[in-house]
Design an enzyme around this catalytic site. Structure first.
Site, mmCIF file in Angstrom:
data_model
loop_
_atom_site.group_PDB
_atom_site.id
_atom_site.type_symbol
_atom_site.label_atom_id
_atom_site.label_comp_id
_atom_site.label_asym_id
_atom_site.label_seq_id
_atom_site.Cartn_x
_atom_site.Cartn_y
_atom_site.Cartn_z
ATOM 1 N N TYR A 114 17.462 -1.595 -6.844
ATOM 2 C CA TYR A 114 16.117 -2.014 -7.278
ATOM 3 C C TYR A 114 16.234 -3.125 -8.329
ATOM 4 C CZ TYR A 114 11.294 -1.434 -8.986
ATOM 5 O OH TYR A 114 9.979 -1.642 -9.351
ATOM 6 N N ALA A 170 18.754 -5.152 -8.887
ATOM 7 C CA ALA A 170 19.292 -6.394 -8.306
ATOM 8 C C ALA A 170 18.198 -7.132 -7.544
ATOM 9 C CB ALA A 170 20.468 -6.076 -7.388
ATOM 10 N N LYS A 197 14.988 -7.037 -8.087
ATOM 11 C CA LYS A 197 13.978 -7.577 -9.011
ATOM 12 C C LYS A 197 14.551 -8.733 -9.829
ATOM 13 C CE LYS A 197 10.556 -4.831 -7.891
ATOM 14 N NZ LYS A 197 9.367 -5.371 -7.218
ATOM 15 N N GLY A 236 1.099 -5.518 -0.383
ATOM 16 C CA GLY A 236 1.125 -4.176 -0.965
ATOM 17 C C GLY A 236 -0.195 -3.829 -1.619
ATOM 18 N N ALA A 237 -1.281 -4.205 -0.949
ATOM 19 C CA ALA A 237 -2.620 -4.051 -1.551
ATOM 20 C C ALA A 237 -3.277 -2.729 -1.173
ATOM 21 C CB ALA A 237 -3.513 -5.215 -1.124
ATOM 22 N N SER A 238 -2.520 -1.831 -0.513
ATOM 23 C CA SER A 238 -3.135 -0.581 -0.049
ATOM 24 C C SER A 238 -3.339 0.421 -1.166
ATOM 25 C CB SER A 238 -2.280 0.041 1.063
ATOM 26 O OG SER A 238 -0.940 0.203 0.628
ATOM 27 N N ASN A 240 3.534 -8.551 -4.259
ATOM 28 C CA ASN A 240 3.513 -7.292 -5.011
ATOM 29 C C ASN A 240 4.215 -6.154 -4.272
ATOM 30 O OD1 ASN A 240 2.199 -5.104 -6.849
ATOM 31 N ND2 ASN A 240 1.481 -4.621 -4.784
ATOM 32 N N SER A 288 10.124 -6.445 -12.347
ATOM 33 C CA SER A 288 10.151 -5.186 -13.110
ATOM 34 C C SER A 288 10.970 -5.362 -14.370
ATOM 35 C CB SER A 288 10.797 -4.090 -12.259
ATOM 36 O OG SER A 288 11.068 -2.957 -13.055
HETATM 37 P P1 NDP Z 1 3.261 1.906 -4.871
HETATM 38 O O1 NDP Z 1 4.406 2.633 -4.285
HETATM 39 O O2 NDP Z 1 2.100 2.664 -5.400
HETATM 40 O O3 NDP Z 1 2.736 0.799 -3.839
HETATM 41 C C1 NDP Z 1 3.638 -0.018 -3.150
HETATM 42 C C2 NDP Z 1 2.850 -0.920 -2.245
HETATM 43 O O4 NDP Z 1 3.775 -1.730 -1.500
HETATM 44 C C3 NDP Z 1 2.005 -0.171 -1.261
HETATM 45 O O5 NDP Z 1 0.783 -0.848 -1.106
HETATM 46 C C4 NDP Z 1 2.809 -0.245 0.034
HETATM 47 O O6 NDP Z 1 1.912 -0.221 1.120
HETATM 48 C C5 NDP Z 1 3.451 -1.609 -0.120
HETATM 49 N N1 NDP Z 1 4.677 -1.788 0.672
HETATM 50 C C6 NDP Z 1 5.842 -1.100 0.599
HETATM 51 N N2 NDP Z 1 6.702 -1.568 1.511
HETATM 52 C C7 NDP Z 1 6.076 -2.560 2.176
HETATM 53 C C8 NDP Z 1 6.431 -3.428 3.246
HETATM 54 N N3 NDP Z 1 7.639 -3.373 3.831
HETATM 55 N N4 NDP Z 1 5.530 -4.350 3.660
HETATM 56 C C9 NDP Z 1 4.312 -4.424 3.095
HETATM 57 N N5 NDP Z 1 3.906 -3.636 2.099
HETATM 58 C C10 NDP Z 1 4.779 -2.708 1.647
HETATM 59 O O7 NDP Z 1 3.915 0.993 -6.007
HETATM 60 P P2 NDP Z 1 3.303 0.274 -7.291
HETATM 61 O O8 NDP Z 1 1.903 -0.093 -7.085
HETATM 62 O O9 NDP Z 1 3.702 1.087 -8.450
HETATM 63 O O10 NDP Z 1 4.238 -1.040 -7.299
HETATM 64 C C11 NDP Z 1 3.798 -2.308 -6.894
HETATM 65 C C12 NDP Z 1 4.878 -3.318 -7.290
HETATM 66 O O11 NDP Z 1 5.096 -3.245 -8.704
HETATM 67 C C13 NDP Z 1 6.230 -3.058 -6.635
HETATM 68 O O12 NDP Z 1 6.849 -4.278 -6.329
HETATM 69 C C14 NDP Z 1 7.002 -2.344 -7.732
HETATM 70 O O13 NDP Z 1 8.386 -2.515 -7.589
HETATM 71 C C15 NDP Z 1 6.464 -3.047 -8.957
HETATM 72 N N6 NDP Z 1 6.620 -2.293 -10.190
HETATM 73 C C16 NDP Z 1 6.054 -1.052 -10.353
HETATM 74 C C17 NDP Z 1 6.226 -0.376 -11.535
HETATM 75 C C18 NDP Z 1 5.648 0.982 -11.781
HETATM 76 O O14 NDP Z 1 5.988 1.572 -12.813
HETATM 77 N N7 NDP Z 1 4.793 1.512 -10.945
HETATM 78 C C19 NDP Z 1 7.002 -0.947 -12.640
HETATM 79 C C20 NDP Z 1 7.536 -2.257 -12.370
HETATM 80 C C21 NDP Z 1 7.343 -2.881 -11.190
HETATM 81 P P3 NDP Z 1 2.199 0.455 2.566
HETATM 82 O O15 NDP Z 1 2.843 1.768 2.294
HETATM 83 O O16 NDP Z 1 0.852 0.543 3.166
HETATM 84 O O17 NDP Z 1 3.089 -0.518 3.288
#
Ligand code: NDP
Length: 248
Positions: A156, A158, A160, A14-16, A91, A143
């Protein structure tokens, strides 16, 4: 200044964008080489380019954490480029929110398949080589909702909370091989995931945060960097809250 993680390799899922991108760039500042994966390889390539500008080697891969075969392919590409993966940061995550009475089986399954099965797939794909190397670090982003619960987020929460059980069990399994396994539980962080919050909901939320602000990607990235560092060598099986004091 010496860069502590020079020569190490970390896979960040999820590094995008969002928190994953912040983690990647924080690790690059420490000299850590990176494998950056998500479903949008071109977006990971942008993060990889920014990391290269910080002087590390970075490989962007297409990776869908919900699919074991996609994860295996990505790890094979990583192994062809770098010799071994030292650190994994799970992530990638999604939120499909709805009250339980309205929550479809598809939304439940998609959340579990990405957030919890994703952690299983990615960890399994890199663990064998960590066991062989007798060192490794796994950090998964869970989370505050996995600790406290939240209406509209049964799936979500469950998924986490599942990460917490996974983390503690795996930490016990692999501790003797010098591998640590921890989770970081962020509160509300300003990213695309929280961008859609209506103003009123945001106001109510701020009232629940003792530090009276949303967190930033950098707040989370700093703690992940610490858990991957030598200074954290004696910490395993923990869930570290980074939530402005919401869970205390
Ligand atoms: P974003 O929605 O901004 O980013 C999510 C990332 O996950 C994107 O890079 C997306 O990339 C990637 N992703 C989603 N589905 C897949 C998949 N099936 N395979 C690979 N990559 C995937 O979220 P955040 O940066 O806010 O969240 C990152 C993490 O932190 C998550 O696990 C979230 O649950 C957790 N979190 C976030 C909080 C917040 O307030 N923002 C609070 C607590 C936890 P792409 O679309 O290119 O696949």
């Amino acid at each position: 200044m010496s860069r502590e993680m020079e020569g190490r390799v970390c896979l960040v899922t999820g590094a995008s964008q969002g928190i994953g991108e912040s983690i990647a760039l924080r690790l690059a500042e420490e000299g850590c080489n990176l494998v950056l994966g998500s479903r949008r390889q071109e977006a990971c390539e942008r993060t990889a380019q920014a990391a290269r500008e910080l002087g590390v080697d970075a490989l962007a891969v297409e990776l869908d954490v919900s699919s074991m075969s996609s994860v295996q392919e990505a790890v094979e590409s990583a192994n062809a480029h770098f010799e071994e993966i030292d650190f994994l940061v799970n992530n990638a995550g999604i939120a499909r929110d709805n009250l339980l009475v309205r929550l479809s089986p598809e939304a439940w399954a998609e959340t579990m398949q990405t957030n919890l099965m994703g952690v299983y797939h990615c960890t399994k794909a890199v663990l064998r080589s960590m066991l062989r190397q007798r060192h490794g670090r796994v950090v998964s982003i869970s989370s505050v909702v996995g600790l406290l619960g939240n209406p509209g987020q049964t799936a979500y929460a469950a998924s986490k909370a599942g990460i917490h059980g996974f983390t503690k069990s795996l930490a016990r399994e692999v501790a003797s091989r010098n591998i640590t396994v921890n989770a970081v539980a962020p509160g509300y962080i300003s990213t695309e995931m929280t961008a859609g919050l209506p103003d009123e909901a945001r106001e109510r939320l701020l009232e629940q945060i003792p530090l009276e602000r949303l967190g930033t990607g950098a707040d989370v990235a700093g703690v992940v960097r610490f858990l991957l560092s030598e200074e954290a060598a004696y910490i395993t099986g923990q869930v570290i809250s980074v939530d402005g004091g919401m869970n205390m």
